[in-house]
Design an enzyme around this catalytic site. Structure first.
Site, PDB file in Angstrom:
ATOM      1  N   PHE A  71      27.192  43.701  48.491  1.00  0.00           N
ATOM      2  CA  PHE A  71      28.624  43.638  48.189  1.00  0.00           C
ATOM      3  C   PHE A  71      28.999  44.685  47.149  1.00  0.00           C
ATOM      4  O   PHE A  71      30.053  45.300  47.221  1.00  0.00           O
ATOM      5  CB  PHE A  71      28.989  42.232  47.695  1.00  0.00           C
TER       6      PHE A  71
ATOM      7  N   GLN B 221      39.641  28.849  45.099  1.00  0.00           N
ATOM      8  CA  GLN B 221      39.441  27.396  45.094  1.00  0.00           C
ATOM      9  C   GLN B 221      38.829  26.890  43.792  1.00  0.00           C
ATOM     10  O   GLN B 221      38.466  25.730  43.685  1.00  0.00           O
ATOM     11  CB  GLN B 221      38.575  26.980  46.291  1.00  0.00           C
ATOM     12  N   GLY B 222      38.666  27.767  42.802  1.00  0.00           N
ATOM     13  CA  GLY B 222      38.154  27.344  41.508  1.00  0.00           C
ATOM     14  C   GLY B 222      36.639  27.251  41.415  1.00  0.00           C
ATOM     15  O   GLY B 222      36.104  26.739  40.430  1.00  0.00           O
TER      16      GLY B 222
ATOM     17  N   TYR C  65      37.104  35.913  33.981  1.00  0.00           N
ATOM     18  CA  TYR C  65      36.355  35.735  32.735  1.00  0.00           C
ATOM     19  C   TYR C  65      37.294  35.743  31.533  1.00  0.00           C
ATOM     20  O   TYR C  65      37.160  34.924  30.619  1.00  0.00           O
ATOM     21  CB  TYR C  65      35.279  36.812  32.582  1.00  0.00           C
TER      22      TYR C  65
ATOM     23  N   GLU D  99      34.794  46.150  21.732  1.00  0.00           N
ATOM     24  CA  GLU D  99      33.846  46.707  20.770  1.00  0.00           C
ATOM     25  C   GLU D  99      33.197  48.010  21.229  1.00  0.00           C
ATOM     26  O   GLU D  99      32.413  48.589  20.504  1.00  0.00           O
ATOM     27  CB  GLU D  99      32.751  45.675  20.470  1.00  0.00           C
TER      28      GLU D  99
END
Length: 136
Positions: free
Chosen positions: A27, A69-70, A106, A118
Site C-alpha cells: 500500500f 467506521q472508527g 492522530y 520539534e
C-alpha cells in the site's frame, strides 16, 4: 457496521502478521523493504526477551468499506491502554508524508506531530551501513 475485537497477538498469529506487514508495505509502495520472515517475527516477539509487543484487531464482518467506521481510533486507544499498563510514558507512530488521513486522525486523537512541532526526523541504519558501523 464492522465489529472490532482487539487482543494480544499469539505466536500462531505470526503468519497473518507477516501478511499484513507485506500488505501495508505494498500500500505504501515499499514492498522491497520487507526483509523479515515469519520465523523472525516468532523469535523476536514471542521468545524469552521479546523485542516487540503486538495487538491483533479482528474485524467482523470484513467485507465492504471499512474507512470511517472508527476502527483506527479503537486500535490507537487500545495501544494507549496497553502502553500505560506496561509502564510506558508515550508511544510513537510513523506515517508517510502522503498519508494525510492518518496524520489527521492522530492529531484529532491528541498526538503531536514531532516533525512539525520539534523538527524531528527519523533515521535508520541497516544492511551495509550497519555492518560497517559494527566493523563486520
Amino acid at each position: 457496521m464492522a465489529s472490532v475485537r482487539i487482543r494480544e497477538a499469539k505466536e500462531g498469529d505470526c503468519g497473518d502478521i507477516l501478511r499484513l506487514i507485506r500488505e501495508l508495505a505494498e500500500f505504501e509502495n515499499l514492498s522491497d523493504q520487507v526483509k523479515i520472515s515469519e520465523e523472525a517475527l516468532r523469535a523476536d516477539g514471542f521468545g524469552e526477551n521479546p523485542f516487540y509487543h503486538c495487538l491483533v484487531a479482528e474485524i467482523l464482518p470484513a467485507s465492504g468499506e471499512l474507512l470511517g467506521q472508527g476502527i483506527g481510533s479503537k486500535i490507537i486507544k487500545k495501544v494507549a491502554e496497553v502502553a500505560l499498563d506496561k509502564g510506558c510514558s508515550h508511544f510513537r507512530l510513523a506515517v508517510l508524508d502522503w498519508n494525510q488521513r492518518a496524520m489527521d486522525l492522530y492529531k484529532a486523537l491528541g498526538a503531536r506531530d514531532l516533525t512539525e512541532a520539534e523538527g524531528w526526523h527519523f533515521f535508520c541504519f541497516e544492511g551495509e551501513a550497519m555492518r560497517k558501523l559494527a566493523g563486520k
